[in-house]
Design a protein around this motif. Structure first.
Motif, PDB file in Angstrom:
ATOM      1  N   ASP A 422      34.277  -9.873 -54.032  1.00  0.00           N
ATOM      2  CA  ASP A 422      34.179 -11.331 -54.110  1.00  0.00           C
ATOM      3  C   ASP A 422      35.365 -11.854 -54.915  1.00  0.00           C
ATOM      4  N   PRO A 423      36.443 -12.274 -54.239  1.00  0.00           N
ATOM      5  CA  PRO A 423      37.648 -12.712 -54.959  1.00  0.00           C
ATOM      6  C   PRO A 423      37.410 -13.910 -55.860  1.00  0.00           C
ATOM      7  N   THR A 424      36.342 -14.677 -55.606  1.00  0.00           N
ATOM      8  CA  THR A 424      36.080 -15.859 -56.435  1.00  0.00           C
ATOM      9  C   THR A 424      35.273 -15.542 -57.688  1.00  0.00           C
ATOM     10  N   TYR A 425      34.891 -14.253 -57.862  1.00  0.00           N
ATOM     11  CA  TYR A 425      34.056 -13.871 -59.008  1.00  0.00           C
ATOM     12  C   TYR A 425      34.856 -13.970 -60.295  1.00  0.00           C
ATOM     13  N   GLN A 426      34.226 -14.576 -61.311  1.00  0.00           N
ATOM     14  CA  GLN A 426      34.828 -14.672 -62.637  1.00  0.00           C
ATOM     15  C   GLN A 426      34.059 -13.775 -63.609  1.00  0.00           C
ATOM     16  N   PRO A 427      34.689 -13.260 -64.676  1.00  0.00           N
ATOM     17  CA  PRO A 427      34.005 -12.357 -65.626  1.00  0.00           C
ATOM     18  C   PRO A 427      32.751 -12.951 -66.231  1.00  0.00           C
ATOM     19  N   ASN A 428      32.687 -14.293 -66.374  1.00  0.00           N
ATOM     20  CA  ASN A 428      31.500 -14.895 -66.974  1.00  0.00           C
ATOM     21  C   ASN A 428      30.391 -15.131 -65.964  1.00  0.00           C
ATOM     22  N   GLY A 429      30.597 -14.709 -64.711  1.00  0.00           N
ATOM     23  CA  GLY A 429      29.558 -14.817 -63.700  1.00  0.00           C
ATOM     24  C   GLY A 429      29.663 -16.050 -62.835  1.00  0.00           C
ATOM     25  N   ARG A 437      40.621 -20.442 -60.209  1.00  0.00           N
ATOM     26  CA  ARG A 437      40.258 -19.183 -60.864  1.00  0.00           C
ATOM     27  C   ARG A 437      41.497 -18.535 -61.489  1.00  0.00           C
ATOM     28  N   GLU A 438      41.259 -17.584 -62.345  1.00  0.00           N
ATOM     29  CA  GLU A 438      42.341 -16.908 -63.045  1.00  0.00           C
ATOM     30  C   GLU A 438      43.203 -16.126 -62.065  1.00  0.00           C
ATOM     31  N   PRO A 439      44.518 -16.094 -62.304  1.00  0.00           N
ATOM     32  CA  PRO A 439      45.403 -15.354 -61.390  1.00  0.00           C
ATOM     33  C   PRO A 439      45.101 -13.864 -61.401  1.00  0.00           C
ATOM     34  N   ASP A 440      45.198 -13.284 -60.231  1.00  0.00           N
ATOM     35  CA  ASP A 440      44.970 -11.849 -60.089  1.00  0.00           C
ATOM     36  C   ASP A 440      46.320 -11.148 -60.065  1.00  0.00           C
TER      37      ASP A 440
END
Length: 455
Positions: A422-429, A437-440
């Motif tokens: 899930d590329p849209t997943y963030q560490p905080n859920g 979102r944060e750059p990968d």
């Protein structure tokens, strides 16, 4: 109470039980065996394999660092500091350094472990302060100490300086291994007295063999009747060999021994010496001695190579490192567990147990393998964020590098399974559009590669 019970206390009460096959009398003076040698727990140490086995097991127990810890409410543990405040304990430092004013921690542990290996029971009395906290440990003699069960009650009794003392069971650390009733350990020497006696008998045989000019026994053949002077030279009135004061050189004992091993011997009145016993090499004297080393090693579960015996091979591993790890896990580890269970149950008050206090032996020094194996292990655990740099330094008994060493690291090209699917997943859920979102790092590298290829 009987006369013997009043005289010998718990030793008499244990006599004849399955867990105490030798009884108090045999423990005190040694039991007679089929080989004719009396064997006691004290005397068995004269046999070098027994002494070596006791040393091999007792030394690690005495050498392992012993520390007091407290579990943290949110997980993990912390070393308890000495003191009387919250999170402290007055015995925290002394337990691994000086359990009592007279003995070092190494001495206390080695003495009690030796008792447990020979008598099957190691006893230590717990000294407590006014608040009931354990502040001292004193070893008790195993042949003068024992548990007593009577009328539904259970306690320990010991004799110190001729005076009997009754001890609360919670104030006695009891280290034992095999037992039939769960209260008294079985004496390894008492159970295997014949094996120890055979080893001592072969030593005695060897000593007398060399004392007799390295010759086997026999008899003297006389062509006629012995004269009174010849009888006097050979035997005394009680049947023992006796030196003739008028002709000391002619007596048998004067001609024997190592000092006379290569001198010419004189036999009077035409007597001849005829050897009758089997020579030691035919009786497999050396083979018997080597076999007894293996027998003793089996009793204590110690590899032969640790007794400096190279006659047999081992199935515990091909190298000395693997053999030592197997020895620690198979032989020393169960004894460490016995120590920890007794100390953790009896040393602390109920409040301290509820607060998470416990003691633990640190066996990492003998279980962590060689430097190359440790480096590979640390590297693998570090790469998945399991160990911080300071944690690795702590395991290697090195100083930390500061607060920055407490951080955990993972490779930048690694992502979680959730992030990969899930590329849209963030560490905080939470989820967010791709623009927010944060750059990968991987995506940025891929985009840069496409731009270069397009140019």
């Amino acid at each position: 109470m009987s006369l013997f019970s009043s005289m010998f206390g718990p030793m008499y009460q244990q006599a004849g039980s399955i867990s105490s096959p030798s009884g108090w009398l045999m423990r005190a003076i040694g039991g007679k065996t089929n080989s004719g040698v009396a064997v006691s727990e004290y005397g068995s140490l004269r046999l070098t394999p027994v002494y070596a086995c006791v040393n091999r097991i007792s030394n690690p127990i005495a050498w392992f660092p012993l520390r007091m810890y407290r579990t943290r409410p949110k997980g993990g543990k912390e070393v308890v500091q000495p003191g009387s405040g919250t999170g402290q304990h007055p015995f925290a430092q002394r337990i691994g350094v000086r359990p009592n004013d007279l003995m070092a921690s190494r001495t206390v542990r080695k003495v009690s472990q030796g008792h447990a290996l020979l008598w099957g029971n190691g006893y230590l009395e717990v000294e407590r302060d006014g608040r009931g906290r354990g502040v001292g440990l004193y070893p008790l003699l195993p042949d003068r100490t024992g548990p007593v069960r009577r009328n539904g009650e259970h306690w320990f009794e010991t004799t110190i300086d001729g005076t009997r003392h009754r001890l609360d069971p919670d104030d006695v650390i009891h280290i034992m291994d095999q037992s039939q009733d769960g209260y008294v350990g079985m004496s390894q020497i008492g159970l295997h007295r014949e094996a120890v006696a055979l080893g001592l008998a072969t030593e005695t045989f060897g000593g007398k063999f060399f004392a007799n000019d390295a010759k086997s026994g026999g008899f003297l053949l006389h062509p006629g009747k012995l004269s009174p002077a010849a009888k006097q030279n050979i035997k005394g009135p009680n049947g023992e060999t006796k030196r003739n004061p008028e002709n000391p050189a002619s007596s048998l004992d004067a001609q024997g021994g190592l000092d006379n091993a290569h001198r010419v011997k004189v036999l009077e009145e035409g007597m001849k010496f005829i050897q009758t016993t089997i020579p030691p090499e035919d009786a497999q004297f050396l083979g018997t001695r080597e076999f007894q080393i293996a027998e003793i090693a089996r009793i204590f579960d110690v590899p032969l190579i640790l007794l400096q015996s190279h006659e047999k091979t081992t199935s515990w591993g091909s190298g000395i490192e693997q053999l030592m790890i197997g020895f620690i896990r198979q032989t020393v580890g169960p004894w460490v567990d016995a120590w920890e269970q007794e100390l953790n149950w009896k040393l602390f008050t109920e409040e301290e147990k509820d607060a998470g206090y416990y003691v633990k032996f640190n066996m990492n020094a003998l279980l962590r393998g060689d430097m190359k194996a440790r480096a590979e292990f640390y590297n693998k655990v570090f790469m998945v964020g399991g160990f911080s740099p300071n944690r690795i330094l702590q395991l290697e008994d090195e100083d930390p590098i500061g607060p920055e060493g407490d951080e955990h690291f993972v490779p930048a090209n690694m992502v979680t399974l959730k992030r990969a699917t899930d590329p849209t997943y963030q560490p905080n859920g939470s989820t967010a559009p791709a623009a927010e979102r944060e750059p990968d790092p991987e995506e940025e590298e891929a985009d840069a590669r496409e731009e270069r290829d397009g140019e």
